[in-house]
Write a protein that holds these residues in place. Structure first.
Motif, short mmCIF file in Angstrom:
data_model
loop_
_atom_site.label_atom_id
_atom_site.label_comp_id
_atom_site.label_asym_id
_atom_site.label_seq_id
_atom_site.Cartn_x
_atom_site.Cartn_y
_atom_site.Cartn_z
N GLY A 124 11.25 -56.24 -1.78
CA GLY A 124 11.32 -55.21 -2.81
C GLY A 124 11.89 -55.83 -4.06
N ASN A 125 11.66 -55.21 -5.20
CA ASN A 125 12.23 -55.75 -6.42
C ASN A 125 12.65 -54.63 -7.36
OD1 ASN A 125 9.79 -54.88 -7.54
ND2 ASN A 125 8.87 -56.91 -7.44
N SER A 126 13.35 -55.01 -8.40
CA SER A 126 13.81 -54.05 -9.39
C SER A 126 13.56 -54.61 -10.78
CB SER A 126 15.30 -53.75 -9.22
OG SER A 126 15.79 -53.01 -10.32
N ALA A 127 12.82 -53.86 -11.58
CA ALA A 127 12.58 -54.27 -12.96
C ALA A 127 13.81 -53.97 -13.81
CB ALA A 127 11.36 -53.55 -13.52
N ALA A 128 14.66 -53.06 -13.32
CA ALA A 128 15.83 -52.63 -14.09
C ALA A 128 16.82 -53.76 -14.31
CB ALA A 128 16.50 -51.45 -13.40
N ASP A 129 17.11 -54.53 -13.26
CA ASP A 129 18.08 -55.64 -13.43
C ASP A 129 17.50 -56.99 -13.02
OD1 ASP A 129 18.02 -55.51 -10.69
OD2 ASP A 129 20.19 -55.35 -10.43
N LYS A 130 16.17 -57.06 -12.90
CA LYS A 130 15.47 -58.31 -12.57
C LYS A 130 16.02 -58.95 -11.29
CE LYS A 130 14.36 -59.35 -17.39
NZ LYS A 130 14.47 -60.34 -18.49
N SER A 131 16.11 -58.15 -10.26
CA SER A 131 16.58 -58.66 -8.98
C SER A 131 15.54 -58.38 -7.90
CB SER A 131 17.92 -58.01 -8.58
OG SER A 131 17.77 -56.62 -8.37
N ALA A 132 15.72 -59.01 -6.76
CA ALA A 132 14.78 -58.86 -5.66
C ALA A 132 15.53 -58.84 -4.34
CB ALA A 132 13.76 -59.99 -5.66
N LEU A 133 14.97 -58.13 -3.38
CA LEU A 133 15.53 -58.02 -2.03
C LEU A 133 14.45 -58.46 -1.06
CD1 LEU A 133 17.65 -57.07 0.04
CD2 LEU A 133 16.78 -54.75 -0.27
N THR A 134 14.75 -59.47 -0.27
CA THR A 134 13.77 -60.03 0.67
C THR A 134 14.33 -60.03 2.08
OG1 THR A 134 12.92 -61.49 -1.06
CG2 THR A 134 12.35 -62.04 1.19
N VAL A 135 13.52 -59.59 3.03
CA VAL A 135 13.94 -59.51 4.43
C VAL A 135 12.94 -60.27 5.30
CG1 VAL A 135 14.57 -57.98 6.33
CG2 VAL A 135 14.86 -57.21 3.96
N LEU A 136 13.46 -61.12 6.15
CA LEU A 136 12.62 -61.92 7.04
C LEU A 136 13.14 -61.76 8.46
CD1 LEU A 136 10.31 -64.07 6.99
CD2 LEU A 136 12.10 -65.81 6.91
N SER A 137 12.24 -61.49 9.41
CA SER A 137 12.65 -61.32 10.79
C SER A 137 11.76 -62.14 11.71
CB SER A 137 12.58 -59.84 11.20
OG SER A 137 13.00 -59.66 12.54
N ALA A 138 12.36 -62.68 12.75
CA ALA A 138 11.63 -63.43 13.76
C ALA A 138 12.13 -63.00 15.13
CB ALA A 138 11.82 -64.93 13.57
#
Length: 245
Positions: A124-138
């Protein structure tokens, strides 16, 4: 000539997952975001874990993303599957054609652009503060442990490198940070890129690994420092708390 934005996305070897989320663009599409990477080359498989970890579906991982807010209080927007596919394909293409010095950093960059085989990705990302959230599962926690160790090793070995892509040269400096999250394993890094214009772009990333889930919160800006890490730590911690609730 490629735009500076594309070059920035292609040269963040220490934060390849952030590149996928942050460079794919935002979307209001509420559909789950996931990426099955079966068949993607990966390092040698680690030994199986003694105790199987909880298995998460792509929908479970993705559904938590819009419940987390950025530094402005704006919820993260999930990135649709098709954009993740496009982002990963573009990242590999860009990294395969660029020149990197020293040469060993190119190999590490290409290795870190490959997600672990069989893993599930949600971003997911946010244009408001130019950040991103990334989730990886195995399915096997040891897969993520080794993956993170490889990324950390690459960051230390290639703390300074130069990239030439599209006729433009970008210098990158990677600094490992001592940052802790609520997860059993934490890591963080600050990447400062110097563009051909002389301007700099900073990328700050914080990662936590708990069992078989890896969560990275990252932000990009003109000037970022290690002291900006607490906001990203909050994002990682809140994700884990809500995933387990």
């Amino acid at each position: 000539m490629k735009s500076p934005r594309v070059l920035i996305c292609a040269t963040v070897a220490a934060a390849a997952l952030f590149a996928l989320a942050g460079c794919s663009g935002s979307s209001a599409d509420p559909a789950p975001s996931s990426l099955e990477t079966a068949g993607t080359p990966s390092p040698a498989s680690p030994t199986a874990s003694a105790t199987p970890a909880k298995a998460y579906t792509a929908e479970q991982l993705s559904a938590v993303i819009p419940t987390i807010v950025d530094s402005t209080g704006t919820p993260y927007t999930r990135v649709p599957t098709e954009l993740l596919d496009q982002g990963l394909a573009a990242l590999k293409t860009q990294m395969a054609s660029m020149q990197v010095a020293p040469a060993e950093c190119r190999d590490l960059a290409l290795q870190n652009s490959n997600l672990p085989e069989g893993s599930i990705l949600a971003t997911g990302n946010s244009a408001a503060d130019k950040s991103a959230l990334t989730v990886l599962s195995a399915q096997d926690p040891a897969v993520l442990t080794k993956y993170l160790a490889d990324v950390e090793s690459g960051s230390k070995t290639c703390s300074n490198f130069t990239v030439i892509a599209g006729g433009q040269e970008i210098k990158a400096a990677v600094t490992a940070l001592d940052v802790k999250t609520s997860a059993a394993k934490s890591t963080a890094s600050l990447v400062v890129q110097t563009l051909p214009t002389g301007n700099t772009v900073s990328i700050l990333a914080v990662t936590g690994v708990k069992d078989n889930v890896l969560v990275t919160a990252a932000a990009t800006g003109v000037v970022l420092q290690a002291s900006d890490s607490p906001g990203l730590v909050r994002v990682v911690d809140e994700y884990f708390a809500k995933l387990d609730s």
